[in-house]
Write an enzyme that holds these catalytic residues in place. Sequence first.
Site, PDB file in Angstrom:
ATOM      1  N   GLU A 228       0.888  -1.177   0.000  1.00 33.02           N
ATOM      2  CA  GLU A 228       0.000   0.000   0.000  1.00 33.02           C
ATOM      3  C   GLU A 228       0.914   1.212   0.000  1.00 33.02           C
ATOM      4  O   GLU A 228       1.486   1.565   1.027  1.00 33.02           O
ATOM      5  CB  GLU A 228      -0.864   0.024   1.271  1.00 33.02           C
ATOM      6  CG  GLU A 228      -1.773  -1.167   1.443  1.00 33.02           C
ATOM      7  CD  GLU A 228      -2.992  -1.134   0.537  1.00 33.02           C
ATOM      8  OE1 GLU A 228      -3.112  -0.196  -0.280  1.00 33.02           O
ATOM      9  OE2 GLU A 228      -3.808  -2.054   0.621  1.00 33.02           O
ATOM     10  N   CYS A 262      -2.293   8.995   2.627  1.00 34.70           N
ATOM     11  CA  CYS A 262      -2.084   8.494   1.266  1.00 34.70           C
ATOM     12  C   CYS A 262      -3.291   8.806   0.398  1.00 34.70           C
ATOM     13  O   CYS A 262      -3.162   9.100  -0.778  1.00 34.70           O
ATOM     14  CB  CYS A 262      -1.824   6.996   1.305  1.00 34.70           C
ATOM     15  SG  CYS A 262      -3.065   6.088   2.231  1.00 34.70           S
TER      16      CYS A 262
HETATM   17  P1  NAP Z   1       8.345   5.102   4.607  1.00 38.53           P
HETATM   18  O1  NAP Z   1       9.499   5.956   4.854  1.00 38.53           O
HETATM   19  O2  NAP Z   1       8.332   4.236   3.426  1.00 38.53           O
HETATM   20  O3  NAP Z   1       8.146   4.213   5.914  1.00 38.53           O
HETATM   21  C1  NAP Z   1       7.135   3.242   6.040  1.00 38.53           C
HETATM   22  C2  NAP Z   1       7.678   2.069   6.813  1.00 38.53           C
HETATM   23  O4  NAP Z   1       8.662   1.410   6.010  1.00 38.53           O
HETATM   24  C3  NAP Z   1       8.393   2.450   8.091  1.00 38.53           C
HETATM   25  O5  NAP Z   1       8.182   1.447   9.052  1.00 38.53           O
HETATM   26  C4  NAP Z   1       9.847   2.501   7.675  1.00 38.53           C
HETATM   27  O6  NAP Z   1      10.729   2.330   8.750  1.00 38.53           O
HETATM   28  C5  NAP Z   1       9.890   1.331   6.726  1.00 38.53           C
HETATM   29  N1  NAP Z   1      10.949   1.403   5.731  1.00 38.53           N
HETATM   30  C6  NAP Z   1      11.503   2.487   5.166  1.00 38.53           C
HETATM   31  N2  NAP Z   1      12.428   2.121   4.261  1.00 38.53           N
HETATM   32  C7  NAP Z   1      12.447   0.772   4.242  1.00 38.53           C
HETATM   33  C8  NAP Z   1      13.186  -0.200   3.526  1.00 38.53           C
HETATM   34  N3  NAP Z   1      14.099   0.147   2.609  1.00 38.53           N
HETATM   35  N4  NAP Z   1      12.949  -1.506   3.770  1.00 38.53           N
HETATM   36  C9  NAP Z   1      12.038  -1.889   4.683  1.00 38.53           C
HETATM   37  N5  NAP Z   1      11.308  -1.009   5.411  1.00 38.53           N
HETATM   38  C10 NAP Z   1      11.501   0.300   5.186  1.00 38.53           C
HETATM   39  O7  NAP Z   1       6.995   5.918   4.489  1.00 38.53           O
HETATM   40  P2  NAP Z   1       6.494   7.074   5.452  1.00 38.53           P
HETATM   41  O8  NAP Z   1       7.187   8.318   5.085  1.00 38.53           O
HETATM   42  O9  NAP Z   1       6.556   6.634   6.870  1.00 38.53           O
HETATM   43  O10 NAP Z   1       4.947   7.123   5.059  1.00 38.53           O
HETATM   44  C11 NAP Z   1       4.503   7.956   4.075  1.00 38.53           C
HETATM   45  C12 NAP Z   1       4.223   7.211   2.800  1.00 38.53           C
HETATM   46  O11 NAP Z   1       3.332   6.113   3.040  1.00 38.53           O
HETATM   47  C13 NAP Z   1       3.507   8.086   1.803  1.00 38.53           C
HETATM   48  O12 NAP Z   1       4.003   7.849   0.522  1.00 38.53           O
HETATM   49  C14 NAP Z   1       2.060   7.612   1.905  1.00 38.53           C
HETATM   50  O13 NAP Z   1       1.286   7.896   0.786  1.00 38.53           O
HETATM   51  C15 NAP Z   1       2.235   6.168   2.140  1.00 38.53           C
HETATM   52  N6  NAP Z   1       1.038   5.574   2.758  1.00 38.53           N
HETATM   53  C16 NAP Z   1       0.269   4.729   2.013  1.00 38.53           C
HETATM   54  C17 NAP Z   1      -0.891   4.205   2.528  1.00 38.53           C
HETATM   55  C18 NAP Z   1      -1.754   3.276   1.720  1.00 38.53           C
HETATM   56  O14 NAP Z   1      -2.611   2.629   2.298  1.00 38.53           O
HETATM   57  N7  NAP Z   1      -1.574   3.196   0.414  1.00 38.53           N
HETATM   58  C19 NAP Z   1      -1.275   4.521   3.833  1.00 38.53           C
HETATM   59  C20 NAP Z   1      -0.471   5.382   4.568  1.00 38.53           C
HETATM   60  C21 NAP Z   1       0.696   5.900   4.017  1.00 38.53           C
HETATM   61  P3  NAP Z   1      11.525   3.590   9.404  1.00 38.53           P
HETATM   62  O15 NAP Z   1      10.489   4.468  10.000  1.00 38.53           O
HETATM   63  O16 NAP Z   1      12.406   2.954  10.394  1.00 38.53           O
HETATM   64  O17 NAP Z   1      12.242   4.263   8.265  1.00 38.53           O
END
Ligand code: NAP
Length: 462
Positions: A228, A262
């Site tokens: 997602e 999102c």
């Molecule tokens: P993020 O940086 O991708 O982090 C999300 C999760 O992934 C965190 O637990 C993060 O851990 C982990 N993570 C980051 N890099 C990783 C990697 N290389 N390998 C494995 N895990 C990794 O995203 P965010 O900034 O927190 O959230 C915002 C994004 O999420 C936006 O793009 C938003 O649109 C999207 N989102 C989508 C939905 C949906 O349902 N489609 C819902 C909510 C949010 P750390 O915190 O330790 O870096």
Amino acid sequence: MAIATINPTTGKLIKTFEPLTGEAIAHKLDLAQTTFEQYRHTSFEQRAIWLNAAADLLLAEKERFGQLLTLEMGKPIKAAIAEVEKSAWVCRYYAEQGAGQLADVAIETDASHSWIKYQPLGIVLAVMPWNFPFWQVFRFAAPALMAGNVGVLKHASNVPQSALAIEEILLRAGVPEGAFQSLLIGADQVTDILADGRVKAATLTGSEPAGASLASAAGKLLKKTVLELGGSDPFVVMESADLEAAVAMAVTARMINNGQSCIAAKRFIVQEAIADAFMQKLVEKYAALKVGDPMNPETEIGPLATPAILKELEAQVEAAIQQGGKVLIGGDRSALIQAHPDLQSGHFYPPTILVDIKIDAAIAQEEFFGPVALVFRVPDLGAAIQLANNTPFGLAASAWTTVELERDRLISEIEAGSVFINGMVKSDPRLPFGGVKRSGYGRELGTAGIHEFVNVKTVWVK
Ligand code: NAP
């Protein structure tokens, strides 16, 4: 990234946590696997009792949990409490519906009896974001546990106390120890966990890079994933629409969660004939929004969750202006701080509207994660649909019209996981949720959600 609670309203460090060692993780995976061997044989009735108990706890202590969410990521307190309530709803939904959704399905074939049987997979790894710290996790955990799987959670590093609170809620509800564990770990520890043979599948909600990283590791290991990811949802307003209703909802749809959702509406695509009126009303409503301490129930816009998000948003707005964009309101953090010096040390950004961004500008295709709306004018429905689809994302869309023909075209031609007509996009436990294109794949919620992490076993008996 340090695992820590840093209050985004003040910038103050509240608490830090050491990431789990490899040995501690191994113990937790041992426990998860041992628990799974028993847990998979528990009845749907028993699992429903546990999920309903979790819902009861969430509702009974919603203020306390709401405060924790607001403390860790800055969402307005009313929204935080509503998130806790919604988390209770998804627990109840699967408690009530799970047994039916996973019941055997008889299929007539050349066998004496043939049927589909749904069986749990084992340990599922969930990697979750900070923006809805409870909801994102419960919408994974409730169907996973109902299906007989066990879960291990890697939550975002800035919401560790929320992660621990969720594990505690489920334990207090009676869910067996080991059936759901929060692992306080960094993103760099995810691949090793995924590589453990006992971890059968993974789900990630977050950014594209994180999704691509997890999916490529899972691909090499041939493990199932659900992703997602981001979105740049269009909000299309046609001339025939109820303008007042559309504008009122446009504000909520963009500002939900301080603009960090999102499925927030991010690109407003308005038919030329009503564009000026739409923008004027939108500016008036933006100007009236109360920005401030999210613990104050009057506050409508709190801070962004981290300094990095603030920095990125400021850079995006700057780039948009350089690429010809015009600011209708906001766009200047220093003016906000001048008017409200008490917000200086928080990660606040003012409600902002940008117009005149060229349709083919790079910035028009990016996700803005914060209270920034992009407004575009279009001559007709064809142009609106074309622009709506002109991003790499395909999460959801909201469209406003009273003309049936327009409605039908919007529903069938917009490339997105959901289309909402004359309403704001929202998730609902009863409806599948997910995206197409670079917004990810697979579905959460509804019957589709509980079927993602099961073995759909075909049984044929002569
Ligand atoms: P993020 O940086 O991708 O982090 C999300 C999760 O992934 C965190 O637990 C993060 O851990 C982990 N993570 C980051 N890099 C990783 C990697 N290389 N390998 C494995 N895990 C990794 O995203 P965010 O900034 O927190 O959230 C915002 C994004 O999420 C936006 O793009 C938003 O649109 C999207 N989102 C989508 C939905 C949906 O349902 N489609 C819902 C909510 C949010 P750390 O915190 O330790 O870096």
